[in-house]
Scaffold this active site. Sequence first.
Site, short mmCIF file in Angstrom:
data_model
loop_
_atom_site.label_atom_id
_atom_site.label_comp_id
_atom_site.label_asym_id
_atom_site.label_seq_id
_atom_site.Cartn_x
_atom_site.Cartn_y
_atom_site.Cartn_z
N ASP A 198 -10.08 2.80 2.19
CA ASP A 198 -10.19 2.02 3.43
C ASP A 198 -10.89 2.80 4.55
O ASP A 198 -11.81 2.30 5.19
CB ASP A 198 -8.80 1.60 3.93
CG ASP A 198 -8.22 0.46 3.12
OD1 ASP A 198 -8.99 -0.36 2.59
OD2 ASP A 198 -6.98 0.38 3.02
N LYS A 237 0.81 -1.23 0.00
CA LYS A 237 0.00 0.00 0.00
C LYS A 237 0.84 1.28 0.00
O LYS A 237 0.40 2.31 -0.50
CB LYS A 237 -0.97 0.00 1.18
CG LYS A 237 -2.11 -1.00 1.01
CD LYS A 237 -3.11 -0.91 2.14
CE LYS A 237 -4.19 -1.97 1.96
NZ LYS A 237 -5.23 -1.87 2.98
#
Length: 280
Positions: A100, A64
């Site tokens: 997220d 990420k």
Amino acid sequence: MKFAIIGNPVDHSLSPEMHDAGYRALGLNAVYHRIPVTISGIGQGVRYLLDNHYDGWNVTYPLKEAILPFLDQVSPDALHIGAVNTVKRVDGRLIGHNTDGEGFVQSLPAKGFELNGKIAVILGAGGAAKAIAVSLAQKGMQILILNRNKEKAQELAEQVCKLGGNAAWGCFGAGDWLHSVDLLIQTTPVGMKSERYPFQLKGINPSSLVVDIIYYPEKTRFLADAEENGCRTMNGLGMLLYQGILAWKFWLNVEAPVSVMHRALTEKIRSLDQGESENK
Ligand code: ATR
């Protein structure tokens, strides 16, 4: 259209089932693949995605942050969180976004939770905690971050404050915060193997909502403890679902079929449960 999830490992990801169910429901001509990519192979992985004309992809552990140098542009959310979980290709340019934290926020109304001005306590200070902390702070919540490594909790709290949020930090464990918490979020991996949680929730504000971002097992011992103390609870399936729903919006500018995608996830989890009990 072609989409994928990249990371290592990706073989247990539920995203392909969730997205494929959505494509089928709307009759979209799209596919979603699992593509294992390691940190050291990330350059090669991105090349593969481009050469094979993928339109977008999700990024999971451990990529990420490592994906950032390969992108031409990142959204403000991804910039604030310092990590990307969703990439789209537009005219050959790669744009990164992070769904997220907002995915977590969007999963809350299902439990009747309203955000403003309330106290959120986050257990853990890793990548998931960061995305959630930044997004909740943006919605005006007061944040307390409790982590085993206290310096990491401090670092995250300071970062949230720098972005204009209200955050404090402390030691990972039970404390006075239990009486005043409105939203408690468990973000560590403790409980994934059905192990006991290092502390108990005795004395917790019973009107709080307690969330464990683990979704398998569906009910961790932590959530069972919260339930026994009278709290409403939610596992991490909602966050997984809504980060995917927001990825649809980013990739396709389409409202995803939420209930179909939710059903695909719960059916997949149930089939995993069945596999487990057959193996016993
Ligand atoms: P993710 O990206 O999924 O959030 P991560 O970045 O590896 O994962 O973060 C894991 C978090 O869980 C960290 O906050 C870690 O605490 P430390 O910073 O002290 O390492 C926490 N964690 C992992 N195992 C733990 C355990 N057994 N007890 C308490 N906290 C734990």
